[in-house]
Design an enzyme around this catalytic site. Sequence first.
Site, PDB file in Angstrom:
ATOM      1  N   TYR A 281    -116.853  60.277  29.685  1.00 46.09           N
ATOM      2  CA  TYR A 281    -117.118  61.374  28.204  1.00 46.09           C
ATOM      3  C   TYR A 281    -116.411  60.568  26.923  1.00 46.09           C
ATOM      4  O   TYR A 281    -116.828  61.135  26.345  1.00 46.09           O
ATOM      5  CB  TYR A 281    -115.852  62.229  28.591  1.00 46.09           C
ATOM      6  CG  TYR A 281    -116.338  62.802  30.426  1.00 46.09           C
ATOM      7  CD1 TYR A 281    -117.047  64.263  30.244  1.00 46.09           C
ATOM      8  CD2 TYR A 281    -115.282  62.603  31.060  1.00 46.09           C
ATOM      9  CE1 TYR A 281    -117.108  64.839  31.048  1.00 46.09           C
ATOM     10  CE2 TYR A 281    -116.092  63.277  32.674  1.00 46.09           C
ATOM     11  CZ  TYR A 281    -116.270  64.459  32.403  1.00 46.09           C
ATOM     12  OH  TYR A 281    -117.115  64.598  33.670  1.00 46.09           O
TER      13      TYR A 281
ATOM     14  N   ASN B 298    -121.411  68.351  26.115  1.00 51.31           N
ATOM     15  CA  ASN B 298    -120.924  69.222  26.935  1.00 51.31           C
ATOM     16  C   ASN B 298    -120.307  70.359  27.390  1.00 51.31           C
ATOM     17  O   ASN B 298    -119.323  70.194  26.445  1.00 51.31           O
ATOM     18  CB  ASN B 298    -119.612  67.918  28.344  1.00 51.31           C
ATOM     19  CG  ASN B 298    -119.074  68.289  28.935  1.00 51.31           C
ATOM     20  OD1 ASN B 298    -119.860  68.711  30.314  1.00 51.31           O
ATOM     21  ND2 ASN B 298    -117.599  69.183  28.346  1.00 51.31           N
ATOM     22  N   GLU B 299    -120.497  71.202  27.908  1.00 52.58           N
ATOM     23  CA  GLU B 299    -120.062  72.364  27.917  1.00 52.58           C
ATOM     24  C   GLU B 299    -119.513  73.448  26.683  1.00 52.58           C
ATOM     25  O   GLU B 299    -119.136  73.816  26.116  1.00 52.58           O
ATOM     26  CB  GLU B 299    -118.994  72.904  28.455  1.00 52.58           C
ATOM     27  CG  GLU B 299    -119.124  72.368  30.102  1.00 52.58           C
ATOM     28  CD  GLU B 299    -118.311  72.455  31.541  1.00 52.58           C
ATOM     29  OE1 GLU B 299    -117.060  73.553  30.596  1.00 52.58           O
ATOM     30  OE2 GLU B 299    -118.004  72.286  32.500  1.00 52.58           O
TER      31      GLU B 299
ATOM     32  N   ASP C 282    -121.564  75.700  34.255  1.00 51.73           N
ATOM     33  CA  ASP C 282    -122.538  76.727  35.328  1.00 51.73           C
ATOM     34  C   ASP C 282    -121.975  78.234  35.123  1.00 51.73           C
ATOM     35  O   ASP C 282    -121.054  78.278  36.237  1.00 51.73           O
ATOM     36  CB  ASP C 282    -121.452  76.039  36.723  1.00 51.73           C
ATOM     37  CG  ASP C 282    -122.922  76.338  37.809  1.00 51.73           C
ATOM     38  OD1 ASP C 282    -123.668  78.081  37.398  1.00 51.73           O
ATOM     39  OD2 ASP C 282    -122.230  76.454  39.348  1.00 51.73           O
TER      40      ASP C 282
ATOM     41  N   GLU D 170    -121.157  67.178  37.152  1.00 52.56           N
ATOM     42  CA  GLU D 170    -119.845  67.209  37.773  1.00 52.56           C
ATOM     43  C   GLU D 170    -119.574  68.716  38.567  1.00 52.56           C
ATOM     44  O   GLU D 170    -120.335  69.354  39.271  1.00 52.56           O
ATOM     45  CB  GLU D 170    -118.531  68.614  37.051  1.00 52.56           C
ATOM     46  CG  GLU D 170    -118.060  67.048  35.848  1.00 52.56           C
ATOM     47  CD  GLU D 170    -117.617  68.004  34.970  1.00 52.56           C
ATOM     48  OE1 GLU D 170    -116.722  69.672  35.262  1.00 52.56           O
ATOM     49  OE2 GLU D 170    -116.717  67.036  33.392  1.00 52.56           O
TER      50      GLU D 170
ATOM     51  N   TYR E 106    -115.899  65.093  40.865  1.00 53.81           N
ATOM     52  CA  TYR E 106    -115.079  65.615  39.471  1.00 53.81           C
ATOM     53  C   TYR E 106    -113.744  64.847  40.217  1.00 53.81           C
ATOM     54  O   TYR E 106    -113.947  66.082  41.334  1.00 53.81           O
ATOM     55  CB  TYR E 106    -115.131  66.264  38.854  1.00 53.81           C
ATOM     56  CG  TYR E 106    -113.948  66.700  37.668  1.00 53.81           C
ATOM     57  CD1 TYR E 106    -114.326  66.114  36.093  1.00 53.81           C
ATOM     58  CD2 TYR E 106    -113.241  67.445  37.848  1.00 53.81           C
ATOM     59  CE1 TYR E 106    -113.725  66.317  35.264  1.00 53.81           C
ATOM     60  CE2 TYR E 106    -111.828  67.325  36.540  1.00 53.81           C
ATOM     61  CZ  TYR E 106    -112.766  66.562  35.567  1.00 53.81           C
ATOM     62  OH  TYR E 106    -112.010  66.918  34.398  1.00 53.81           O
TER      63      TYR E 106
END
Length: 483
Positions: free
Chosen positions: A96, A168-169, A211, A277, A309
């Site tokens: 990351y 990411n998110e 998600d 993940e 993850y």
Amino acid sequence: MLVSPLRSSSFYGIQSALVALAATIVGAVPSLEVQGTEFVNPASGNKFQIVGVAYQPGGSAGYNPNAGKDPLSNADTCLRDAALMQVMGVNTIRVYNLDPNINHDECASIFNAAGIYMIIDVNSPLVGEAITSFQPWTSYYMAYLNHTFSVVEAFSNYPNTLLYFSGNEVINDLPSAKDVPPYLRAITRDLKNYIKNNIKRHIPVGYSAADVREVLWDTWNYMQCAIDGKTDDMSRADIFALNSYSWCGPDATYQSSTFSDLTDKFQASSIPVFFSEYGCNKPTPRFWNETKAIYGDKMTPVFAGGVVYEWTEEENGYGLVTIKGDTLSIMGDYDRLKARWSGIDWKSIQTQSPANKTVAPPKCESTLILENGFDNNFTLPVVPPGAQKLIDDGVQPKPSGKIIKISNFNVKMTVKDSSGKTVSGLKVVPLNDNEFNWVGKNKIQTGNDTSSSNQGGNKDNAAMLTRPMMWAAALPLVAMLFA
Ligand SMILES: *[C@@H]1O[C@H](CO)[C@@H](O)[C@H](O)[C@H]1NC(C)=O
Ligand SMILES: *[C@@H]1O[C@H](CO)[C@@H](O)[C@H](O)[C@H]1NC(C)=O
Ligand SMILES: *[C@@H]1O[C@H](CO)[C@@H](O)[C@H](O)[C@H]1NC(C)=O
Ligand SMILES: *[C@@H]1O[C@H](CO)[C@@H](O)[C@H](O)[C@H]1NC(C)=O
């Protein structure tokens, strides 16, 4: 014959004898390509399934540019972790937070030798190194893009760099979907243009979504659709991935976990989809029943595998191993995942022919976006002042990595199995040129493979809100998970 990038330099190209010699010294994984809705290994012509682990030892604190520290900065720990991952059949890590100014050659070369690809997030939790979920315009400026382009430069020479994540998110609920979507496409556009102009290999750029079903489908469509119907629009994501924690516990099934719904819907995807993940840890211990589904007949035509993850045990309790000082202890979740993966027929999974499925992306238009409150405007922000020059001419200075020879693959650090016994003889087994890893290529014993107990597993996380949280900014997401 298709050659890997390592061997395509004119020097090695002179004579095949030299090529063969070079191959025995430094083998390289075949650089993968996106073709239609799949990852394809151009060396073999086969499609590729990701068998991944998220790699962020120390959590966000493991990233400390001032101390010259990030997850790929220490060769001894990379060697230890690569060996343990190689044994269990991992072929990809997701990393990351990376500092482009740190030298990653040793770690990248170790993972390459172990046949393990790297998914690289170009952002980090530091201010100025990520697009923010709120008022995104305040985070979209030249110095930010300079950071992301520098990360791209730093990793683009490694044959095992699989893809870059532009975010990411960043969208994790409807409020954060109000303004962010056009910024995600803008940064995707900028990264893809940067790669087109400055990088030899066409390394794909994807987005890693939360998600959260309320926003998942709109996020996917927003990222995959074609503006003005142009499929080569540079702001279109090459890949869509999701961080999914809906398969929880040993009683869950393909249906009850809603993995069946995900598979049904993503069947229509115009770009590859995978789990960036997965691995719900409520309840513990984890038996990894979902991996049977992910690599089974129903899902492999739609999903290109997934990333577990995560490697190390951190406060949120998702680890496969615990690290204390210089000692790594294998946890029960490692043993159980390893046992589960060892029951899968990888050879047949990784030697399938691509379906060569071409799916036309939907056209970007406001009616494509279904949720009220999700930005449905496809007019993207313009490149910020000063950044076009970087996209055209490249960043300065230009970080530049390369694969180097690793002289000793024996792990020197202490590793204990889940019963507390020291693991001996642990090493990375360097693979041949054009190979990548799967179960059986490194057969070193790492202890109790058949354990189904909770020994070494998570003990104290039952009461925690255990959603993995890279960034404090993502905290509001927790509420959504239980909605
Ligand atoms: C871009 O990033 C590099 C590496 O961190 C740094 O040395 C350079 O000063 C930055 N350039 C600009 C224009 O921000
Ligand atoms: C999940 O795996 C565990 C351990 O192997 C097994 O006991 C359980 O029956 C499996 N669950 C389902 C729904 O198949
Ligand atoms: C879409 O966004 C652009 C740029 O922010 C703006 O100029 C335009 O008015 C927006 N269109 C609609 C329909 O809101
Ligand atoms: C593995 O662990 C289980 C449960 O703790 C135990 O019953 C079994 O004997 C162990 N096997 C080996 C090979 O150590």
